[in-house]
Motif scaffolding. Structure first.
Motif, PDB file in Angstrom:
ATOM      1  N   GLY A 146      -1.787   7.251   7.919  1.00  0.00           N
ATOM      2  CA  GLY A 146      -0.537   7.717   7.333  1.00  0.00           C
ATOM      3  C   GLY A 146       0.332   6.643   6.720  1.00  0.00           C
ATOM      4  N   ARG A 147      -0.041   5.369   6.901  1.00  0.00           N
ATOM      5  CA  ARG A 147       0.805   4.285   6.391  1.00  0.00           C
ATOM      6  C   ARG A 147       0.193   3.677   5.129  1.00  0.00           C
ATOM      7  N   VAL A 148       1.043   3.456   4.153  1.00  0.00           N
ATOM      8  CA  VAL A 148       0.662   2.787   2.912  1.00  0.00           C
ATOM      9  C   VAL A 148       1.752   1.770   2.581  1.00  0.00           C
ATOM     10  N   SER A 149       1.344   0.551   2.241  1.00  0.00           N
ATOM     11  CA  SER A 149       2.303  -0.498   1.885  1.00  0.00           C
ATOM     12  C   SER A 149       1.989  -0.979   0.469  1.00  0.00           C
ATOM     13  N   ASP A 157       8.073   4.793  -2.824  1.00  0.00           N
ATOM     14  CA  ASP A 157       6.937   4.606  -1.921  1.00  0.00           C
ATOM     15  C   ASP A 157       6.988   5.551  -0.732  1.00  0.00           C
ATOM     16  N   ARG A 158       8.111   5.576  -0.037  1.00  0.00           N
ATOM     17  CA  ARG A 158       8.213   6.405   1.169  1.00  0.00           C
ATOM     18  C   ARG A 158       8.179   7.894   0.841  1.00  0.00           C
ATOM     19  N   ALA A 161       4.563   8.778  -0.056  1.00  0.00           N
ATOM     20  CA  ALA A 161       3.728   8.665   1.148  1.00  0.00           C
ATOM     21  C   ALA A 161       3.952   9.858   2.068  1.00  0.00           C
ATOM     22  N   PHE A 164       2.279  12.859   0.536  1.00  0.00           N
ATOM     23  CA  PHE A 164       0.828  12.742   0.672  1.00  0.00           C
ATOM     24  C   PHE A 164       0.400  13.085   2.098  1.00  0.00           C
ATOM     25  N   ASN A 165       1.116  12.585   3.087  1.00  0.00           N
ATOM     26  CA  ASN A 165       0.755  12.876   4.479  1.00  0.00           C
ATOM     27  C   ASN A 165       0.886  14.362   4.798  1.00  0.00           C
ATOM     28  N   TRP A 221      -3.571   9.603  -5.018  1.00  0.00           N
ATOM     29  CA  TRP A 221      -2.479   9.620  -4.035  1.00  0.00           C
ATOM     30  C   TRP A 221      -1.290  10.402  -4.577  1.00  0.00           C
ATOM     31  N   ALA A 225       0.374  14.141  -3.619  1.00  0.00           N
ATOM     32  CA  ALA A 225       1.796  14.250  -3.289  1.00  0.00           C
ATOM     33  C   ALA A 225       2.473  15.317  -4.136  1.00  0.00           C
ATOM     34  N   VAL A 256      -3.754   0.172   2.312  1.00  0.00           N
ATOM     35  CA  VAL A 256      -3.912   1.536   2.812  1.00  0.00           C
ATOM     36  C   VAL A 256      -4.452   1.422   4.226  1.00  0.00           C
TER      37      VAL A 256
END
Length: 266
Positions: A146-149, A157-158, A161, A164-165, A221, A225, A256
């Motif tokens: 679940g984390r992407v940087s 970004d958040r 993300a 997407f989750n 990605w 989303a 990722v």
């Protein structure tokens, strides 16, 4: 309902090097100490055989690999050129939703790669029960957590993300997918059965050396989303243009995050 995961050979080939770099070597070494020659590995959702090509050199010889996938064309590709020390490959075309211990008869080790997060809870429960039923350790690689940087950081970004989750946990044809919750569920099921469990980080670390993969991942990605939250469509277009420019300049880096899991009888 059949478990059909729509992936292409081109996508699997594009990501193979990143997958190989990311998978947990400590867990693979531990798995190699749990098996003894001759080794029979059952690879669930084997695709083009990338897990076999990565793991086989790390296991004792000789080896037989039983490749399970719904896509006969991918299985044919995987079986065409097995790596040393694989002496036999047995393709099995079929779905995983009703996997039973009998389907893993004779297994020394059961493996998956990038599979658990696209399954539902009953499907993961069936895989765990089958492993326990035959007493075969399981090595499950590259499950998203679940984390992407992204670097440089962007306000989107958040937001993307999170969308997407949510998409990863969507209901698909009456199946509630697990997405980032898959490793925790599998680990808990194995522990409840008295098995030993270890997990390890297995992140993709992508940058200017993998521009094609970054571009493909980024588009997928964002598409997921937006499918989950259509109101993000316009923002996603602007975000994608910005990220593409950064990628073209060699200034975009992406991590990722995934987790690998190894479980074995205590």
């Amino acid at each position: 309902m059949s478990v059909v995961i729509p992936v292409s050979a081109d996508w699997l080939t594009l990501r193979e090097q990143a997958d190989a770099a990311a998978r947990s070597r400590p867990l693979a070494r531990r798995a190699s100490r749990l098996v003894h020659a001759p080794v029979t590995v059952h690879d669930l959702g084997s695709g083009t055989g990338s897990m076999m090509r990565w793991l086989a050199p790390r296991l004792p010889a000789p080896q037989t690999w039983v490749l399970h996938d719904w896509n006969a064309a991918l299985l044919e590709h995987a079986a065409a050129a097995p790596p040393e020390p694989v002496t036999a490959v047995q393709p099995r075309v079929g779905h995983l939703e009703h996997l039973r211990a009998e389907d893993l008869a004779g297994a020394s080790l059961v493996v998956t790669s990038a599979l658990l997060d696209v399954l539902s809870a009953p499907e993961v429960e069936a895989i765990v029960a089958a492993c326990i039923g035959v007493g075969a350790p399981g090595l499950f690689a590259l499950t998203v957590d679940g984390r992407v940087s992204l670097d440089p950081v962007d306000p989107g970004d958040r937001v993307f993300a999170a969308a997407f989750n949510d998409h990863q946990r969507r209901i698909a044809e009456d199946r509630r997918l697990l997405g980032p919750d898959a490793v925790a569920l599998a680990a808990g099921l194995f522990r409840a059965a008295g098995w030993s469990v270890r997990t390890d980080a297995s992140p993709w670390r992508l940058g200017d050396r993998e521009p094609a993969l970054v571009a493909e991942w980024l588009e997928g990605w964002l598409a997921a989303a937006v499918e989950e939250r259509p109101a993000l469509t316009e923002w996603a277009g602007e975000y994608l243009r910005t990220r593409r420019a950064q990628l073209a300049a060699g200034a975009l880096h992406v991590v990722v995050h995934h987790r690998d899991l190894l479980a074995w009888p205590s």
